[in-house]
Design an enzyme around this catalytic site. Structure first.
Site, PDB file in Angstrom:
ATOM      1  N   LYS A 115      20.486  24.343 -12.634  1.00  0.00           N
ATOM      2  CA  LYS A 115      19.454  25.369 -11.726  1.00  0.00           C
ATOM      3  C   LYS A 115      20.069  26.572 -11.087  1.00  0.00           C
ATOM      4  CE  LYS A 115      15.574  22.781 -12.397  1.00  0.00           C
ATOM      5  NZ  LYS A 115      16.719  21.111 -13.622  1.00  0.00           N
ATOM      6  N   GLU A 200      13.870  27.624  -3.284  1.00  0.00           N
ATOM      7  CA  GLU A 200      13.213  28.805  -3.826  1.00  0.00           C
ATOM      8  C   GLU A 200      11.956  28.884  -2.543  1.00  0.00           C
ATOM      9  OE1 GLU A 200      14.341  28.775  -8.584  1.00  0.00           O
ATOM     10  OE2 GLU A 200      11.892  27.487  -7.830  1.00  0.00           O
ATOM     11  N   ARG A 292      17.334  20.021 -23.246  1.00  0.00           N
ATOM     12  CA  ARG A 292      17.445  18.788 -24.318  1.00  0.00           C
ATOM     13  C   ARG A 292      16.066  18.452 -24.440  1.00  0.00           C
ATOM     14  NH1 ARG A 292      13.984  17.371 -20.600  1.00  0.00           N
ATOM     15  NH2 ARG A 292      13.766  17.020 -18.176  1.00  0.00           N
TER      16      ARG A 292
END
Length: 484
Positions: A115, A200, A292
């Protein structure tokens, strides 16, 4: 063409992939650890091989999995979701062994499955991201606290290699940061074998909108519309809707273009999902890309008619994508409810036990993907997902009606499940009107618990009546026997 596929997973997704193999007349190979010897995916596969006694290690050992694949003559491996599905080193080992990895290339998984790297690439390509940091593992706690102050509390810690709601911690005040950071790293290492963590800004009460991506090996990439995954608990989705009932057509087109651009920026192939956070002003931010198949892929299949697992296999075999963006149109609405072994009324406490009765919902446009069967023992080692209930209808309102009916019919006996919670949500006025975001369950839990109790009282009433009927029936049978 691919002739034999080893499914490097277990449970519901392994069953789903094996069924797709059957549809394509491809030999399927299941793997299992000792506790899973009697599982459904082992029973229905063409072949099955044990990969160890420990419940987890065999599913997380890439070298052992590849060794089994080569020994049994498989020419491809499907990773499913979870476990090694987003582990680029696994994909690389598969590729280096001369086998086909059914998913994106290893370097793409490395870029987008991580990420933190994905955030950097999106920023570089002009795609809006949530304000945050790069990886924190080599930073001192003093620097990490400084970054958090600069971003502004609340912040959220995320595992770079995470997914499925694992490896995430919300931090609302500085004194909690160090302890939650260590918790996040430990969970990330346990579930993904990678303790890399970044930070974040925590966007309060956004909507969680994700776009399904499909791309071949020749640069053709399209999206298959969006799913609204805002109904969550502890950052794990519990209900998903396709398409979103609150996203306008203009916003859908804009976000879809950005999602495809994100995939093209890294040369994405096969199936993937671009996930966004959407605020109250319809500003959207790239959150992550899942490299995925997703748990909730079935509702996209229901509204588009595209079998995503079959497409994964065909694309991995080298087929050209024969769909264009203009071919993709939603046929009504589909909703998925995830039924898991938890007691929602007791803070989602995990539930174990033996399934003494299994009666899935049936009827037109009702689909159940599951690995359950009567007498199945729910193990404590894995994800608690038991079944995915999916319904489809011509409108969102009718789809909610069908969901409510199907949940009332669905029965899993012997173990506590989230069916009462899902039913309570489906009866909620806010849910029916589309007035929900990622904070929905937290804000409405008290009301939902009361509705859940009504469901339990009703079930107990029927159970007591059944017991009385059984006693009467047995008494009549004894009387008739004594007077013959």
């Amino acid at each position: 063409m691919i002739h034999k596929i080893l499914v490097a997973n277990r449970g519901e997704i392994a069953v789903r992939v094996i069924r797709a193999c059957r549809d394509l007349h491809i030999t399927s190979v299941a793997i299992y650890t000792r506790p899973d010897k009697s599982c459904l995916h082992v029973r229905i596969a063409s072949e099955a091989y044990e990969v160890g006694e420990h419940p987890m290690k065999g599913y997380l050992d890439p070298h052992k999995i590849v060794e089994v694949a080569k020994q049994c003559g498989a020419d491809a491996i499907h990773p499913g979701y979870g476990f090694l599905s987003e582990n680029y080193e696994f994909a690389k080992i598969v590729e280096e062994a001369g086998l086909i990895f059914i998913g994106p290339k290893a370097d793409v998984i490395h870029k987008m499955g991580n990420k933190n790297i994905a955030r950097y690439l999106m920023k570089k390509n002009g795609i809006p991201v949530v304000p945050g940091t790069e990886k924190l593992n080599n930073e001192s706690i003093e620097n990490i606290k400084k970054y958090a102050r600069q971003i502004g509390y609340p912040v959220i810690l995320k595992a770079s290699g995470g997914g499925g709601g694992r490896g995430i911690r919300e931090v609302h005040k500085e004194e909690d940061l160090e302890g939650l950071l260590q918790d996040c790293k430990r969970e990330a290492l346990a579930f993904f074998n990678n303790d890399e963590v970044f930070m974040e800004k925590l966007i309060i009460s956004p909507r969680h909108i994700e776009f399904q991506i499909l791309g071949d090996n020749y640069g053709n990439i399209i999206h298959l519309l969006e799913r609204d995954c805002s109904i969550q608990r502890r950052h794990q989705k519990i209900i998903e809707i396709a398409p979103s009932p609150t996203v306008s057509e203009n916003l859908r087109k804009t976000m879809g273009v950005v999602a495809v651009a994100a995939a093209k920026a890294v040369g994405y192939t096969n199936v993937g999902t671009v996930e966004f956070l959407l605020d109250d002003y319809n500003n959207f931010y790239f959150m992550e890309m899942n490299t995925r198949i997703q748990v909730e892929h079935g509702i996209t299949e229901e509204i588009t008619g595209v079998d995503l697992i079959v497409r994964q296999i065909r694309i991995a075999a080298g087929e050209i994508l024969d769909l264009e963006q203009s071919d993709i149109k939603a046929q009504g609405f589909a909703i998925e409810a995830r039924i898991v072994a938890e007691d929602a009324a007791k803070n989602f406490t995990p539930a174990l036990g033996k399934v003494t009765g299994y009666y899935p919902a049936l009827g037109p446009s009702v689909r159940v993907d599951s690995h359950l069967y009567k007498d199945y023992n729910i193990p404590p080692f894995y994800d608690s997902l038991l079944a995915k209930l999916m319904v489809r209808a011509t409108s969102f309102d009718l789809a909610v009606n069908k969901l409510e009916r199907a949940l009332e019919e669905f029965s899993i006996e012997g173990v506590t499940t989230t069916i009462p919670l899902l039913l309570a949500v489906s009866k909620s006025r806010e849910f029916r009107r589309g007035f929900f975001d990622t904070s929905y369950t937290d804000k409405n839990m008290e009301v939902l618990v009361k509705e859940m109790q009504k469901y339990k009282d009703k079930k107990n009433k029927f159970k007591n009546e059944d017991q009385i009927l059984n006693v009467i029936t047995e008494a009549i049978e004894r009387f008739e026997k004594d007077n013959r």
